[in-house]
Write a protein that holds these residues in place. Structure first.
Motif, PDB file in Angstrom:
ATOM      1  N   SER A   1       0.686 -13.867 -71.836  1.00  0.00           N
ATOM      2  CA  SER A   1       0.736 -13.723 -70.377  1.00  0.00           C
ATOM      3  C   SER A   1       1.774 -12.675 -69.986  1.00  0.00           C
ATOM      4  O   SER A   1       2.662 -12.317 -70.772  1.00  0.00           O
ATOM      5  CB  SER A   1       1.062 -15.056 -69.708  1.00  0.00           C
ATOM      6  OG  SER A   1       2.345 -15.509 -70.089  1.00  0.00           O
ATOM      7  N   GLY A   2       1.656 -12.171 -68.748  1.00  0.00           N
ATOM      8  CA  GLY A   2       2.593 -11.190 -68.229  1.00  0.00           C
ATOM      9  C   GLY A   2       2.879 -11.473 -66.753  1.00  0.00           C
ATOM     10  O   GLY A   2       2.144 -12.193 -66.078  1.00  0.00           O
ATOM     11  N   LYS A   3       3.950 -10.889 -66.252  1.00  0.00           N
ATOM     12  CA  LYS A   3       4.389 -11.103 -64.889  1.00  0.00           C
ATOM     13  C   LYS A   3       3.902  -9.956 -63.999  1.00  0.00           C
ATOM     14  O   LYS A   3       3.860  -8.797 -64.410  1.00  0.00           O
ATOM     15  CB  LYS A   3       5.918 -11.179 -64.832  1.00  0.00           C
ATOM     16  CG  LYS A   3       6.484 -11.368 -63.433  1.00  0.00           C
ATOM     17  CD  LYS A   3       8.003 -11.341 -63.464  1.00  0.00           C
ATOM     18  CE  LYS A   3       8.589 -11.460 -62.069  1.00  0.00           C
ATOM     19  NZ  LYS A   3      10.076 -11.388 -62.056  1.00  0.00           N
ATOM     20  N   SER A   4       3.530 -10.310 -62.755  1.00  0.00           N
ATOM     21  CA  SER A   4       3.110  -9.306 -61.797  1.00  0.00           C
ATOM     22  C   SER A   4       3.579  -9.734 -60.403  1.00  0.00           C
ATOM     23  O   SER A   4       3.786 -10.933 -60.146  1.00  0.00           O
ATOM     24  CB  SER A   4       1.582  -9.138 -61.812  1.00  0.00           C
ATOM     25  OG  SER A   4       1.157  -8.150 -60.913  1.00  0.00           O
ATOM     26  N   VAL A   5       3.756  -8.760 -59.522  1.00  0.00           N
ATOM     27  CA  VAL A   5       4.251  -9.059 -58.173  1.00  0.00           C
ATOM     28  C   VAL A   5       3.495  -8.221 -57.134  1.00  0.00           C
ATOM     29  O   VAL A   5       2.948  -7.149 -57.433  1.00  0.00           O
ATOM     30  CB  VAL A   5       5.757  -8.755 -58.038  1.00  0.00           C
ATOM     31  CG1 VAL A   5       6.577  -9.662 -58.939  1.00  0.00           C
ATOM     32  CG2 VAL A   5       6.054  -7.285 -58.331  1.00  0.00           C
ATOM     33  N   LEU A   6       3.478  -8.752 -55.913  1.00  0.00           N
ATOM     34  CA  LEU A   6       3.062  -8.002 -54.729  1.00  0.00           C
ATOM     35  C   LEU A   6       4.254  -7.968 -53.788  1.00  0.00           C
ATOM     36  O   LEU A   6       4.887  -9.001 -53.548  1.00  0.00           O
ATOM     37  CB  LEU A   6       1.859  -8.667 -54.039  1.00  0.00           C
ATOM     38  CG  LEU A   6       0.481  -8.383 -54.627  1.00  0.00           C
ATOM     39  CD1 LEU A   6      -0.575  -9.247 -53.929  1.00  0.00           C
ATOM     40  CD2 LEU A   6       0.113  -6.906 -54.501  1.00  0.00           C
ATOM     41  N   ILE A   7       4.584  -6.788 -53.262  1.00  0.00           N
ATOM     42  CA  ILE A   7       5.767  -6.636 -52.420  1.00  0.00           C
ATOM     43  C   ILE A   7       5.354  -6.123 -51.035  1.00  0.00           C
ATOM     44  O   ILE A   7       4.607  -5.131 -50.924  1.00  0.00           O
ATOM     45  CB  ILE A   7       6.787  -5.691 -53.070  1.00  0.00           C
ATOM     46  CG1 ILE A   7       7.213  -6.250 -54.440  1.00  0.00           C
ATOM     47  CG2 ILE A   7       7.988  -5.475 -52.169  1.00  0.00           C
ATOM     48  CD1 ILE A   7       8.186  -5.348 -55.182  1.00  0.00           C
ATOM     49  N   PHE A   8       5.849  -6.799 -49.987  1.00  0.00           N
ATOM     50  CA  PHE A   8       5.578  -6.419 -48.596  1.00  0.00           C
ATOM     51  C   PHE A   8       6.915  -6.262 -47.855  1.00  0.00           C
ATOM     52  O   PHE A   8       7.871  -6.979 -48.146  1.00  0.00           O
ATOM     53  CB  PHE A   8       4.749  -7.503 -47.893  1.00  0.00           C
ATOM     54  CG  PHE A   8       3.435  -7.809 -48.560  1.00  0.00           C
ATOM     55  CD1 PHE A   8       2.266  -7.186 -48.168  1.00  0.00           C
ATOM     56  CD2 PHE A   8       3.379  -8.740 -49.597  1.00  0.00           C
ATOM     57  CE1 PHE A   8       1.062  -7.480 -48.785  1.00  0.00           C
ATOM     58  CE2 PHE A   8       2.183  -9.042 -50.217  1.00  0.00           C
ATOM     59  CZ  PHE A   8       1.012  -8.413 -49.817  1.00  0.00           C
TER      60      PHE A   8
ATOM     61  N   GLY B   1       4.271 -18.328 -56.170  1.00  0.00           N
ATOM     62  CA  GLY B   1       5.049 -18.589 -54.970  1.00  0.00           C
ATOM     63  C   GLY B   1       5.521 -17.297 -54.325  1.00  0.00           C
ATOM     64  O   GLY B   1       5.246 -16.181 -54.815  1.00  0.00           O
ATOM     65  N   ALA B   2       6.228 -17.440 -53.170  1.00  0.00           N
ATOM     66  CA  ALA B   2       6.731 -16.279 -52.426  1.00  0.00           C
ATOM     67  C   ALA B   2       8.180 -16.508 -52.047  1.00  0.00           C
ATOM     68  O   ALA B   2       8.622 -17.648 -51.838  1.00  0.00           O
ATOM     69  CB  ALA B   2       5.878 -16.053 -51.179  1.00  0.00           C
ATOM     70  N   HIS B   3       8.952 -15.420 -51.948  1.00  0.00           N
ATOM     71  CA  HIS B   3      10.344 -15.519 -51.506  1.00  0.00           C
ATOM     72  C   HIS B   3      10.742 -14.225 -50.799  1.00  0.00           C
ATOM     73  O   HIS B   3      10.111 -13.174 -50.991  1.00  0.00           O
ATOM     74  CB  HIS B   3      11.282 -15.798 -52.698  1.00  0.00           C
ATOM     75  CG  HIS B   3      11.331 -14.712 -53.703  1.00  0.00           C
ATOM     76  ND1 HIS B   3      10.389 -14.553 -54.709  1.00  0.00           N
ATOM     77  CD2 HIS B   3      12.255 -13.703 -53.885  1.00  0.00           C
ATOM     78  CE1 HIS B   3      10.689 -13.522 -55.450  1.00  0.00           C
ATOM     79  NE2 HIS B   3      11.835 -12.990 -54.973  1.00  0.00           N
TER      80      HIS B   3
ATOM     81  N   ILE C   1       8.202 -11.079 -51.443  1.00  0.00           N
ATOM     82  CA  ILE C   1       7.748 -10.885 -52.821  1.00  0.00           C
ATOM     83  C   ILE C   1       6.867 -12.061 -53.230  1.00  0.00           C
ATOM     84  O   ILE C   1       7.277 -13.226 -53.154  1.00  0.00           O
ATOM     85  CB  ILE C   1       8.942 -10.760 -53.785  1.00  0.00           C
ATOM     86  CG1 ILE C   1       9.840  -9.597 -53.340  1.00  0.00           C
ATOM     87  CG2 ILE C   1       8.469 -10.550 -55.217  1.00  0.00           C
ATOM     88  CD1 ILE C   1      11.156  -9.524 -54.106  1.00  0.00           C
ATOM     89  N   LEU C   2       5.632 -11.738 -53.664  1.00  0.00           N
ATOM     90  CA  LEU C   2       4.708 -12.752 -54.176  1.00  0.00           C
ATOM     91  C   LEU C   2       4.660 -12.613 -55.691  1.00  0.00           C
ATOM     92  O   LEU C   2       4.425 -11.507 -56.226  1.00  0.00           O
ATOM     93  CB  LEU C   2       3.298 -12.556 -53.601  1.00  0.00           C
ATOM     94  CG  LEU C   2       2.997 -13.137 -52.203  1.00  0.00           C
ATOM     95  CD1 LEU C   2       3.921 -12.545 -51.141  1.00  0.00           C
ATOM     96  CD2 LEU C   2       1.544 -12.883 -51.820  1.00  0.00           C
ATOM     97  N   ASP C   3       4.879 -13.709 -56.400  1.00  0.00           N
ATOM     98  CA  ASP C   3       4.924 -13.696 -57.864  1.00  0.00           C
ATOM     99  C   ASP C   3       3.625 -14.263 -58.448  1.00  0.00           C
ATOM    100  O   ASP C   3       3.095 -15.272 -57.968  1.00  0.00           O
ATOM    101  CB  ASP C   3       6.102 -14.530 -58.357  1.00  0.00           C
ATOM    102  CG  ASP C   3       7.445 -13.957 -57.913  1.00  0.00           C
ATOM    103  OD1 ASP C   3       7.688 -12.773 -58.194  1.00  0.00           O
ATOM    104  OD2 ASP C   3       8.225 -14.693 -57.260  1.00  0.00           O
ATOM    105  N   PHE C   4       3.148 -13.603 -59.522  1.00  0.00           N
ATOM    106  CA  PHE C   4       1.919 -14.026 -60.207  1.00  0.00           C
ATOM    107  C   PHE C   4       2.143 -13.996 -61.717  1.00  0.00           C
ATOM    108  O   PHE C   4       2.965 -13.241 -62.245  1.00  0.00           O
ATOM    109  CB  PHE C   4       0.751 -13.094 -59.870  1.00  0.00           C
ATOM    110  CG  PHE C   4       0.418 -13.014 -58.400  1.00  0.00           C
ATOM    111  CD1 PHE C   4      -0.452 -13.923 -57.803  1.00  0.00           C
ATOM    112  CD2 PHE C   4       0.999 -12.037 -57.604  1.00  0.00           C
ATOM    113  CE1 PHE C   4      -0.754 -13.840 -56.457  1.00  0.00           C
ATOM    114  CE2 PHE C   4       0.699 -11.949 -56.261  1.00  0.00           C
ATOM    115  CZ  PHE C   4      -0.174 -12.851 -55.678  1.00  0.00           C
ATOM    116  N   THR C   5       1.343 -14.811 -62.391  1.00  0.00           N
ATOM    117  CA  THR C   5       1.294 -14.773 -63.855  1.00  0.00           C
ATOM    118  C   THR C   5      -0.125 -14.423 -64.271  1.00  0.00           C
ATOM    119  O   THR C   5      -1.097 -15.045 -63.805  1.00  0.00           O
ATOM    120  CB  THR C   5       1.693 -16.116 -64.461  1.00  0.00           C
ATOM    121  OG1 THR C   5       3.050 -16.424 -64.088  1.00  0.00           O
ATOM    122  CG2 THR C   5       1.584 -16.082 -65.977  1.00  0.00           C
TER     123      THR C   5
END
Length: 244
Positions: A211-218, A129-131, A154-158
């Motif tokens: 698993s691990g957490k990753s993000v994309l930030i704009f 998801g994104a927030h 912020i886009l969240d990924f697993t």
């Protein structure tokens, strides 16, 4: 030849000169004079080295000889055909097929999933998801803040290891760039960060099933209040529209 000409001329002179005494000179008739003149002219012309054909009689009533040489027809010069301009038959390719019509439409962008682009057949990448946020804090010891007038998208990924053994997930070596278009009206490029969780530089060894957490930030304007529509494009040498 000269001797004969001189002798003939001498005879004629003796005959024509009047004698001083004695009987009266012989008078020639018109016919005799004509014979002597013609003969003299014939002798002069015959032995004249500057005249190769001698005396030649020309009949004024004779027709001019007709040339037996065939006339060679003139070859017409080749004429250049004008080039056709304007609309006509459709252009053809070298193999005889009709050339494809030119269009201004750009080719459709390829689509792909994150698993196809980064999973290497082992990892499953899930979009969570994104927030929107006015900052980003990583594990309470590192914080990021946007430029004035902007906020973070912020886009969240697993990232999960779907294999039976430990494996390293290395997204950093792909040198990717992400573009996010929000609500179809605003496009942003992923911001460079020092985060270990940043998807563009994510590198971690995950055990089987781990698993691990990753993000994309704009960075997006603060006027953006909600994310109703999101389109993600990634460039890995070619542009792909990511299916989230």
């Amino acid at each position: 030849m000269k001797r004969k000409i001189l002798m003939t001329a001498a005879v004629l002179a003796v005959m024509l000169l009047p004698a001083g005494c004695g009987p009266k000179a012989y008078e020639l008739t018109e016919k005799e004079e004509s014979l002597i003149v013609n003969y003299s002219a014939h002798v002069v012309a015959k032995y004249n080295r500057f005249q190769t054909e001698g005396l030649k009689y020309v009949n004024p009533d004779a027709e001019e000889p007709v040339s037996t040489e065939e006339s060679i027809p003139e070859t017409p010069e080749p004429t250049e055909e004008p080039e056709e301009t304007g609309s006509g038959a459709p252009a053809e390719t070298l193999d005889g097929e009709d050339a494809a019509p030119e269009t201004d439409e750009a080719p459709a962008m390829q689509t792909a999933t994150l698993d196809q682009l980064f999973g290497s057949g082992i990892f499953h990448i899930t979009y969570e998801g994104a927030h929107l946020a006015d900052s980003y804090v990583e594990s309470t010891y590192f914080a990021m803040y946007p430029d004035p007038g902007y906020q973070y998208l912020i886009l969240d990924f697993t990232v999960a290891n779907g294999g039976d053994v430990s494996a390293e997930a290395d997204f950093l070596s792909s040198e990717t760039v992400f573009h996010a278009t929000v609500n179809g009206e605003y496009t942003a490029v992923s911001a460079p960060t020092m985060l270990t969780e940043d998807f563009t530089c994510f590198r971690a060894t995950l055990g089987a099933g781990e698993s691990g957490k990753s993000v994309l930030i704009f960075q997006v304007p603060v006027s953006l209040t909600e994310v109703n529509e999101l389109e993600l494009v990634v460039n890995t040498g070619e542009d792909y529209q990511v299916i989230l």
